[in-house]
Enzyme design. Structure first.
Site, PDB file in Angstrom:
ATOM      1  N   ILE A  60       0.821  -1.226   0.000  1.00 52.93           N
ATOM      2  CA  ILE A  60       0.000   0.000   0.000  1.00 52.93           C
ATOM      3  C   ILE A  60       0.849   1.268   0.000  1.00 52.93           C
ATOM      4  N   ALA A  82      -5.294  -2.823   5.872  1.00 51.69           N
ATOM      5  CA  ALA A  82      -3.891  -3.264   5.868  1.00 51.69           C
ATOM      6  C   ALA A  82      -3.090  -2.561   6.951  1.00 51.69           C
ATOM      7  N   ALA A  83      -2.372  -3.338   7.728  1.00 48.41           N
ATOM      8  CA  ALA A  83      -1.548  -2.772   8.801  1.00 48.41           C
ATOM      9  C   ALA A  83      -0.585  -3.827   9.299  1.00 48.41           C
ATOM     10  N   THR A 125      -8.201   1.216  15.933  1.00 51.92           N
ATOM     11  CA  THR A 125      -8.227   0.393  17.142  1.00 51.92           C
ATOM     12  C   THR A 125      -8.451   1.228  18.405  1.00 51.92           C
ATOM     13  N   ASP A 126      -9.021   0.590  19.433  1.00 46.65           N
ATOM     14  CA  ASP A 126      -9.192   1.279  20.726  1.00 46.65           C
ATOM     15  C   ASP A 126      -7.842   1.515  21.408  1.00 46.65           C
ATOM     16  N   GLU A 127      -6.772   0.873  20.885  1.00 52.53           N
ATOM     17  CA  GLU A 127      -5.461   1.034  21.535  1.00 52.53           C
ATOM     18  C   GLU A 127      -4.935   2.450  21.407  1.00 52.53           C
ATOM     19  N   TYR A 150       3.073   0.311  17.632  1.00 52.04           N
ATOM     20  CA  TYR A 150       1.868  -0.046  16.858  1.00 52.04           C
ATOM     21  C   TYR A 150       0.759   0.974  17.084  1.00 52.04           C
ATOM     22  N   ALA A 152       0.805   3.916  18.417  1.00 53.93           N
ATOM     23  CA  ALA A 152       1.146   5.291  18.032  1.00 53.93           C
ATOM     24  C   ALA A 152       1.038   5.458  16.515  1.00 53.93           C
ATOM     25  N   LYS A 154      -0.960   3.811  14.593  1.00 53.50           N
ATOM     26  CA  LYS A 154      -2.393   3.823  14.260  1.00 53.50           C
ATOM     27  C   LYS A 154      -2.995   5.182  14.619  1.00 53.50           C
ATOM     28  N   TYR A 207       1.706 -12.782  30.173  1.00 59.51           N
ATOM     29  CA  TYR A 207       2.593 -11.644  30.443  1.00 59.51           C
ATOM     30  C   TYR A 207       2.240 -11.037  31.806  1.00 59.51           C
ATOM     31  N   ARG A 214      -8.999  -6.615  28.506  1.00 59.79           N
ATOM     32  CA  ARG A 214      -9.303  -6.289  27.109  1.00 59.79           C
ATOM     33  C   ARG A 214     -10.801  -6.505  26.884  1.00 59.79           C
ATOM     34  N   ASN A 249      -7.067 -11.071  31.141  1.00 63.12           N
ATOM     35  CA  ASN A 249      -6.483 -12.108  30.286  1.00 63.12           C
ATOM     36  C   ASN A 249      -6.563 -13.496  30.915  1.00 63.12           C
ATOM     37  N   ARG A 273       5.179  -7.375  29.047  1.00 62.94           N
ATOM     38  CA  ARG A 273       5.460  -6.589  27.837  1.00 62.94           C
ATOM     39  C   ARG A 273       5.888  -5.183  28.264  1.00 62.94           C
TER      40      ARG A 273
HETATM   41  P1  NAD Z   1      -3.616  -8.919  10.206  1.00 57.75           P
HETATM   42  O1  NAD Z   1      -2.232  -8.705  10.726  1.00 57.75           O
HETATM   43  O2  NAD Z   1      -4.269 -10.239  10.395  1.00 57.75           O
HETATM   44  O3  NAD Z   1      -3.647  -8.621   8.627  1.00 57.75           O
HETATM   45  C1  NAD Z   1      -3.021  -7.511   8.061  1.00 57.75           C
HETATM   46  C2  NAD Z   1      -3.084  -7.671   6.541  1.00 57.75           C
HETATM   47  O4  NAD Z   1      -2.473  -6.515   5.947  1.00 57.75           O
HETATM   48  C3  NAD Z   1      -2.305  -8.896   6.020  1.00 57.75           C
HETATM   49  O5  NAD Z   1      -3.052  -9.550   5.028  1.00 57.75           O
HETATM   50  C4  NAD Z   1      -1.033  -8.285   5.451  1.00 57.75           C
HETATM   51  O6  NAD Z   1      -0.472  -9.050   4.390  1.00 57.75           O
HETATM   52  C5  NAD Z   1      -1.550  -6.940   4.960  1.00 57.75           C
HETATM   53  N1  NAD Z   1      -0.475  -5.945   4.872  1.00 57.75           N
HETATM   54  C6  NAD Z   1       0.435  -5.614   5.832  1.00 57.75           C
HETATM   55  N2  NAD Z   1       1.274  -4.661   5.376  1.00 57.75           N
HETATM   56  C7  NAD Z   1       0.868  -4.366   4.116  1.00 57.75           C
HETATM   57  C8  NAD Z   1       1.309  -3.446   3.133  1.00 57.75           C
HETATM   58  N3  NAD Z   1       2.367  -2.642   3.356  1.00 57.75           N
HETATM   59  N4  NAD Z   1       0.668  -3.395   1.941  1.00 57.75           N
HETATM   60  C9  NAD Z   1      -0.396  -4.215   1.702  1.00 57.75           C
HETATM   61  N5  NAD Z   1      -0.865  -5.115   2.590  1.00 57.75           N
HETATM   62  C10 NAD Z   1      -0.238  -5.185   3.789  1.00 57.75           C
HETATM   63  O7  NAD Z   1      -4.474  -7.733  10.825  1.00 57.75           O
HETATM   64  P2  NAD Z   1      -5.970  -7.757  11.385  1.00 57.75           P
HETATM   65  O8  NAD Z   1      -5.964  -8.279  12.757  1.00 57.75           O
HETATM   66  O9  NAD Z   1      -6.864  -8.363  10.355  1.00 57.75           O
HETATM   67  O10 NAD Z   1      -6.242  -6.188  11.483  1.00 57.75           O
HETATM   68  C11 NAD Z   1      -6.801  -5.471  10.387  1.00 57.75           C
HETATM   69  C12 NAD Z   1      -6.981  -4.017  10.786  1.00 57.75           C
HETATM   70  O11 NAD Z   1      -7.828  -3.929  11.915  1.00 57.75           O
HETATM   71  C13 NAD Z   1      -5.686  -3.298  11.161  1.00 57.75           C
HETATM   72  O12 NAD Z   1      -5.714  -2.002  10.629  1.00 57.75           O
HETATM   73  C14 NAD Z   1      -5.713  -3.270  12.683  1.00 57.75           C
HETATM   74  O13 NAD Z   1      -5.011  -2.155  13.188  1.00 57.75           O
HETATM   75  C15 NAD Z   1      -7.204  -3.174  12.937  1.00 57.75           C
HETATM   76  N6  NAD Z   1      -7.663  -3.731  14.225  1.00 57.75           N
HETATM   77  C16 NAD Z   1      -7.340  -5.014  14.561  1.00 57.75           C
HETATM   78  C17 NAD Z   1      -7.805  -5.548  15.768  1.00 57.75           C
HETATM   79  C18 NAD Z   1      -7.497  -6.972  16.184  1.00 57.75           C
HETATM   80  O14 NAD Z   1      -7.840  -7.353  17.306  1.00 57.75           O
HETATM   81  N7  NAD Z   1      -6.910  -7.796  15.343  1.00 57.75           N
HETATM   82  C19 NAD Z   1      -8.599  -4.752  16.611  1.00 57.75           C
HETATM   83  C20 NAD Z   1      -8.910  -3.440  16.221  1.00 57.75           C
HETATM   84  C21 NAD Z   1      -8.442  -2.954  15.018  1.00 57.75           C
HETATM   85  P1  TYD Z   2      -2.707  -9.185  22.023  1.00 60.94           P
HETATM   86  O1  TYD Z   2      -3.570 -10.285  21.511  1.00 60.94           O
HETATM   87  O2  TYD Z   2      -1.291  -9.108  21.551  1.00 60.94           O
HETATM   88  O3  TYD Z   2      -3.494  -7.838  21.744  1.00 60.94           O
HETATM   89  P2  TYD Z   2      -3.212  -6.327  22.266  1.00 60.94           P
HETATM   90  O4  TYD Z   2      -1.921  -6.268  22.953  1.00 60.94           O
HETATM   91  O5  TYD Z   2      -3.190  -5.611  20.980  1.00 60.94           O
HETATM   92  O6  TYD Z   2      -4.363  -6.009  23.149  1.00 60.94           O
HETATM   93  O7  TYD Z   2      -2.673  -9.272  23.604  1.00 60.94           O
HETATM   94  C1  TYD Z   2      -3.869  -9.217  24.363  1.00 60.94           C
HETATM   95  C2  TYD Z   2      -3.483  -9.265  25.824  1.00 60.94           C
HETATM   96  O8  TYD Z   2      -2.883 -10.553  26.106  1.00 60.94           O
HETATM   97  C3  TYD Z   2      -2.426  -8.247  26.198  1.00 60.94           C
HETATM   98  O9  TYD Z   2      -2.702  -7.789  27.525  1.00 60.94           O
HETATM   99  C4  TYD Z   2      -1.124  -9.014  26.196  1.00 60.94           C
HETATM  100  C5  TYD Z   2      -1.557 -10.414  26.629  1.00 60.94           C
HETATM  101  N1  TYD Z   2      -0.752 -11.537  26.091  1.00 60.94           N
HETATM  102  C6  TYD Z   2      -0.202 -12.484  26.957  1.00 60.94           C
HETATM  103  O10 TYD Z   2      -0.370 -12.412  28.185  1.00 60.94           O
HETATM  104  N2  TYD Z   2       0.515 -13.513  26.414  1.00 60.94           N
HETATM  105  C7  TYD Z   2       0.739 -13.622  25.084  1.00 60.94           C
HETATM  106  O11 TYD Z   2       1.447 -14.583  24.655  1.00 60.94           O
HETATM  107  C8  TYD Z   2       0.156 -12.651  24.204  1.00 60.94           C
HETATM  108  C9  TYD Z   2       0.357 -12.750  22.719  1.00 60.94           C
HETATM  109  C10 TYD Z   2      -0.593 -11.629  24.749  1.00 60.94           C
END
Ligand code: NAD
Ligand code: TYD
Length: 337
Positions: A60, A82-83, A125-127, A150, A152, A154, A207, A214, A249, A273
């Site tokens: 992207i 994508a992220a 994200t809520d983060e 991450y 920051a 976002k 951790y 969460r 957790n 972490r």
């Molecule tokens: P993911 O890591 O599973 O997937 C990310 C996708 O983006 C992958 O298919 C990867 O190949 C693609 N990608 C990465 N860098 C790229 C680039 N430079 N160009 C093109 N494609 C690229 O992520 P996810 O968990 O599906 O998250 C999707 C979105 O939702 C993100 O923006 C994330 O910040 C947001 N989000 C995720 C969560 C969560 O719990 N997973 C929660 C809130 C928001």
């Molecule tokens: P994660 O799934 O990485 O999401 P985020 O940090 O984006 O919320 O982690 C969720 C919570 O779980 C977070 O408090 C960190 C904790 N965690 C562990 O305790 N052990 C692990 O191996 C992982 C991956 C996360």
């Protein structure tokens, strides 16, 4: 409507593409994905061949590739998933998060402006709100206090996206969801990692004290909310999307152990972490009031569906865990002791 989805081979993006193709509400979906370690076309194998779907392999942040898609496909809307999405990876190596989440978002916004795209939904994200002390819950006006590279990156991309509405009147909405879970999630995040380790009788690394909180959102509920924001959201507005399910957790892990029939002795405390956010909490009131959305999947039911999926898709887990996954896993957990 012709929709350009970025990151459609990832966890949430593939769920959104599957939903849009299955429910036939999008005339055409173009999936732009770099296929990083987290992107996997296997995630979309069940949509089959259809003229309504096209995959483009590109970064992207590659202006030429991105503009080529806007020129040839003329999408009506962009849904930008994508992220680099994993906090721990962004701590070990922040550069990819900056490249994709900031530079990549900028490249997309510029192309959307140049090609006068009618709608742009930026998925966040809520983060970005950082750690929130009880009993507070973040609404969309809550201050941004991102803690990790991450979050920051976002937060920066949210502000950039909103600036394209304020400055150029691009029709942008930003969504901020809580922690997602469900099928096809890469086994580096809490829930899929704990499920896949439990199924293989491996230690479950917690951790710190495991009392971090969460809010859990089932991925299909998230995708329904994104569609609602795409269709009914207003320009320049932010929409929180939460699962109404706040849990420490350790409680999540206990439920996984119970549902997989594995012993609590698998739980292993490891080093915390750095900069670990203690609690995320957000309110859905705006989305509920304005758009009428609320999460439908209960956590216990969603967890059962998810565990069943990982049980039945052992080969998928093995494939995504090959090579690069093992390298990061070993680095991350070796350092934690
Ligand atoms: P993911 O890591 O599973 O997937 C990310 C996708 O983006 C992958 O298919 C990867 O190949 C693609 N990608 C990465 N860098 C790229 C680039 N430079 N160009 C093109 N494609 C690229 O992520 P996810 O968990 O599906 O998250 C999707 C979105 O939702 C993100 O923006 C994330 O910040 C947001 N989000 C995720 C969560 C969560 O719990 N997973 C929660 C809130 C928001
Ligand atoms: P994660 O799934 O990485 O999401 P985020 O940090 O984006 O919320 O982690 C969720 C919570 O779980 C977070 O408090 C960190 C904790 N965690 C562990 O305790 N052990 C692990 O191996 C992982 C991956 C996360």
């Amino acid at each position: 409507m012709k929709i350009l989805v970025t990151g459609g081979a990832g966890f949430i993006g593939s769920s959104f593409v599957r939903m849009a193709v299955r429910e036939r509400w999008a005339e055409r979906i173009i999936n732009l994905d770099k296929l990083t370690y987290a992107g996997n076309l296997d995630n979309l194998r069940d949509i089959g061949q259809t003229a309504r779907y096209n995959f483009v392999h590109a970064d992207i942040a590659d202006t030429e590739a991105v503009e080529g898609i806007f020129a040839s496909e003329a999408p009506d809307a962009v849904i930008h998933f994508a992220a680099e999405s994993h906090v721990d990876r962004s701590i070990h190596s922040p550069a990819p998060a900056i490249h994709t989440n900031l530079n990549g978002t900028f490249t997309l916004l510029e192309a959307a402006r140049k090609y006068k795209v009618a709608r742009f939904v930026h998925i966040s994200t809520d983060e970005v709100y950082g750690s929130i002390d009880p009993p507070d819950e973040a609404d969309e006006t809550y201050p941004l206090r991102a803690s990790s590279p991450y979050s920051a990156s976002k937060a920066g991309s949210d502000l950039l996206a909103l600036s394209y509405y304020t400055t150029y009147k691009l029709n942008v909405s930003v969504t901020r969801a809580s922690n997602n879970y469900g099928p096809y999630q890469f086994p580096e995040k809490l829930i899929p990692l704990m499920i896949s380790n439990a199924l293989e009788d491996k230690p479950l690394p917690v951790y710190g004290d495991g009392q971090q909180v969460r809010d859990w959102l089932y991925v299909e509920d998230h995708c329904r909310a994104i569609r609602a924001v795409l269709e009914k959201g207003a320009s320049g507005e932010i929409y929180n999307i939460g699962g109404n399910c706040s849990l420490p957790n350790l409680e999540v892990i206990r439920r996984i152990l119970k549902l997989t029939g594995k012993p609590e002795t698998l739980v292993t405390r490891v080093a915390d972490r750095p900069g670990h956010d203690r609690r995320y909490a957000l309110t859905n009131q705006k989305l509920n009031r304005i758009i009428g959305w609320e999460p439908l999947m209960s956590f216990d039911q969603g967890l059962e569906v998810t565990i069943d999926w990982y049980r039945e898709n052992h080969e998928w887990i093995e494939r995504v865990k090959s090579g690069e996954y093992r390298l990061f896993y070993e680095l991350n957990y070796a350092q934690r002791g």
